[in-house]
Design an enzyme around this catalytic site. Sequence first.
Site, mmCIF file in Angstrom:
data_model
loop_
_atom_site.group_PDB
_atom_site.id
_atom_site.type_symbol
_atom_site.label_atom_id
_atom_site.label_comp_id
_atom_site.label_asym_id
_atom_site.label_seq_id
_atom_site.Cartn_x
_atom_site.Cartn_y
_atom_site.Cartn_z
ATOM 1 N N HIS A 48 -35.730 -3.352 23.317
ATOM 2 C CA HIS A 48 -35.850 -2.419 24.428
ATOM 3 C C HIS A 48 -36.257 -3.140 25.717
ATOM 4 O O HIS A 48 -35.708 -2.867 26.782
ATOM 5 C CB HIS A 48 -36.871 -1.346 24.075
ATOM 6 C CG HIS A 48 -36.920 -0.234 25.070
ATOM 7 N ND1 HIS A 48 -35.937 0.719 25.150
ATOM 8 C CD2 HIS A 48 -37.812 0.057 26.038
ATOM 9 C CE1 HIS A 48 -36.228 1.550 26.126
ATOM 10 N NE2 HIS A 48 -37.365 1.169 26.691
ATOM 11 N N GLU A 70 -30.096 -1.200 20.099
ATOM 12 C CA GLU A 70 -31.293 -0.383 20.156
ATOM 13 C C GLU A 70 -31.054 0.970 19.493
ATOM 14 O O GLU A 70 -31.918 1.485 18.783
ATOM 15 C CB GLU A 70 -31.638 -0.208 21.631
ATOM 16 C CG GLU A 70 -32.984 0.333 21.910
ATOM 17 C CD GLU A 70 -33.074 0.686 23.371
ATOM 18 O OE1 GLU A 70 -33.995 0.230 24.009
ATOM 19 O OE2 GLU A 70 -32.197 1.403 23.875
ATOM 20 N N ASN A 427 -30.162 -31.324 5.251
ATOM 21 C CA ASN A 427 -29.868 -32.280 4.192
ATOM 22 C C ASN A 427 -30.569 -31.922 2.901
ATOM 23 O O ASN A 427 -29.995 -32.041 1.827
ATOM 24 C CB ASN A 427 -30.316 -33.681 4.635
ATOM 25 C CG ASN A 427 -29.161 -34.466 5.184
ATOM 26 O OD1 ASN A 427 -28.052 -34.309 4.707
ATOM 27 N ND2 ASN A 427 -29.424 -35.279 6.176
#
Lengths: 714, 168
Positions: A48, A70, A427
Amino acid sequence: MSIDLSQFFDVFFEESFEGLDAMEAELLNLEPGKEDSETINTIFRAAHSIKGGSGTFGFVSVSDFTHVLETLLDQIRDGQRVLTAEHVNLLLKSVDCVRGLLGALQAEEEPDLSEANELKARFEAILGGETSESVDVEEEHVASEVQQSTTYQIDFKPEPHLFKTGNEPLYMFSELAELGQLEVSAFHDGIPDFLEFDPEDCFLHWRFFLTTVKPEHAISEIFEWVEDDADIKIEACGGLFEDDTIGTPEVATQSEESGPLAAEQSASENQVDTSVQAEANLTAVQKKVESVKTSKTESKKSSDSTATSIRVGIDKVDSLINMVGELVITQAMLSQIGDQEITESSIAALQEGLAQLAHNTRDLQENVMRIRMLPISFVFSRFPRLVRDTSQKLNKQVELKLVGEQTELDKTVMEKLSDPMVHLVRNSLDHGLETPEERIANGKEPVGIVTLNAFHQGGNIVIEIMDDGKGLDTEKIRSKAIANGLISESDDLSVEEINELIFMPGFSTADSVSDISGRGVGMDVVRRNIQALNGSVEVTSKQGVGSTFTIRLPLTLAILDGQLVQVATHTYIIPLISIVESLQIDISKVSKVGKGLEVLRLRDEYIPILRLYDIFSHKGAREELDKTLLVVVESDNYKIGLLVDDLLAQQQVVIKSLEANYQKVDGISGATILGDGTVSLIIDISGLIKLSGLRRPGSTELLVDLKGEEAEPA
Amino acid sequence: MIDQVEVNQQLMFDGESDEKQFLTFMMHDEEYGMDILAVQEIRGWEPVTTIPNSPNFVRGAMNLRGTIVPIIDLRMRFGISAIEYGPLTVVIVVSVQIKEQQKIMGLVVDAVSDVYSIAEEKAKDVPDFQDSDNAYFVHGLVNVGQKMVVLLNLEKVLDLSDKSGLKG
């Protein structure tokens, strides 16, 4: 009245990015089916604010997009919709998308809307297409639409302190009026006696009947900002509108009496004007944005987006101000002494003053350094997302543990640390951890654990990236290294030495590495990046049990402990952290190898001797080995001896850039200013090794030759 | 010995609007000029710290109130024979934008001379000498009274990565 909004852009972007980070973190905490409303609220609030801010600044692309986001969040919050894993994924993607949009806007580029539009369409599909279309319909709210409209009864009872929070009910009401047909009554029964009356308090409360086609959340949105400061009830009362409620005479009378309401009505009459005006404002803002854009691009290239500000706790600033105050007092004291004639007693006072000055300066330095220190959670916080996404892609189950998140580290170090860390973590997930099936077959829990651990050790910060995966396969690395020509068949390397090979540049190029345990992909780059920060990275691994990568870094890049050495007439600084030992050379243990390379046998090792004066082309240095000193330094687990004329003091030095006004100098990492105001250069050990043409063990026949030539002493 | 002369930036308002102020200095009996807006300060020569393996015209690095500033010997940069530094030898500290980076550098010259207001359009292009690399560094030539002043293109003079005009 024109306010240059662009001055607030930086703050807006900073806050929005923070909001996005918060959204991301909370989204990762969400588990569909088990969501808690506080988490959803936090996400909603962040979205918001971003929407509000971007709307204010005219970043329509962002505000439009966050609006659908929203809406969905709001429905989940209100329990109208159940959160699914799909929602979370979509929301996470949106966070990335908004980040991209904002990033582009910040860099003053045209944002790429394709992803936003695509995501928006998906949101709208979820929301059933009810959002954006209905916005357009609103234009003419005449009789025709009343059929599908609902009437809401809204009770709005603000706390007396409402005005002090900067909220103006009038504006909220006129917004309400824009939603549909609005009836309003004000209740003034709360107004106290004149003597107790405080004109800054709000004593009125209101009841509205709003007939509108808009969904309920459109109404609650208006009251969003005052939610905490008022008692708000919104109820749908359907057809009641026509029959009862409106006709209640008391209410109507009250409404006529009330002052604010009159203003209210005129406000709603004026609503067309206001909206037109608002539109005009918006275009003005957009124009401004554009003019700022052009003027900025014209004047200079936009600053690097990483060169941003830093947020500092007010307590840190306060203590700095205190200290500067102290410093000023000390300075005043000293200058007073300086004005007097020098006597026995004034010398004592002067010494005392100087001692105080030294104390103050040290305090100030420490505290100024602390400003740049941030908890490492700033880096760590990006990993939950990374682990989530990567493990999904790899079909692995991973639990990420973060330890020591509060450990503080210099911001510049932190910024440069995150890339190598991302690489290492990826990794660990990709090559270190096994698939759930493999893990079960090996008698492990199906969920692999990756731990990030940060702690202080001496003047350094240590970061460990641990996994409980399969560990490095030394045999495969060895054969790979032989195939790549990094080592030869006859080399007898220890496990540690073999593990070291994954950091060799040769290892990263071959594609086929990835199907063995091959952690070597880009590992040389990781090491180089960390070394650029004066740090080191090591790996320890046990087959079948897991691997640990240990990164060691100085706490700050601004100061280092240095050993001052003399080379001919020049003073250089060697970082203390890389010095292993300093010694006088026993000539009988020096041998010449090939063309002029000298090595010193030191216990079990052969240390190549680098004559600093030679490398730096200085004349007038002592050249006889027995009259000089050897400083043995270590970098990349490789030891070399630097020949210097003399060792001088050890001291902390403030690192200054030589590159800023000059250019990169091989073998030199920077400069500093010594106590007498002269410049002294700081030696870059790994750069020096490169400069001298020495190669690392394993990478050439050099050390192998050495071993062959140097027979073990009988 | 620090012999510091503050350059009065106020001067730039004296001349006509299309005129630029140039600080001139002497080198090998020639007078050279540079845009005064680039000049930060003028200092006396003081010993500097040698930067290893640097070109011979880079004398070293100096501490300018906490900033490390490289010092360039302009004679050597232009391939003119070097002279002993004396009491008149000065270092002109300039701030120049080189390849989008603002750099502060010091230039060693024989002596500072004067400040002139020169209309930009009066500067003449350098005759195209095939064999003169130094023409590359020159922005233009201009006459002040009887004297000829060589206006330098500081950006090119101080771009050390640019080898095009390099001598010696």
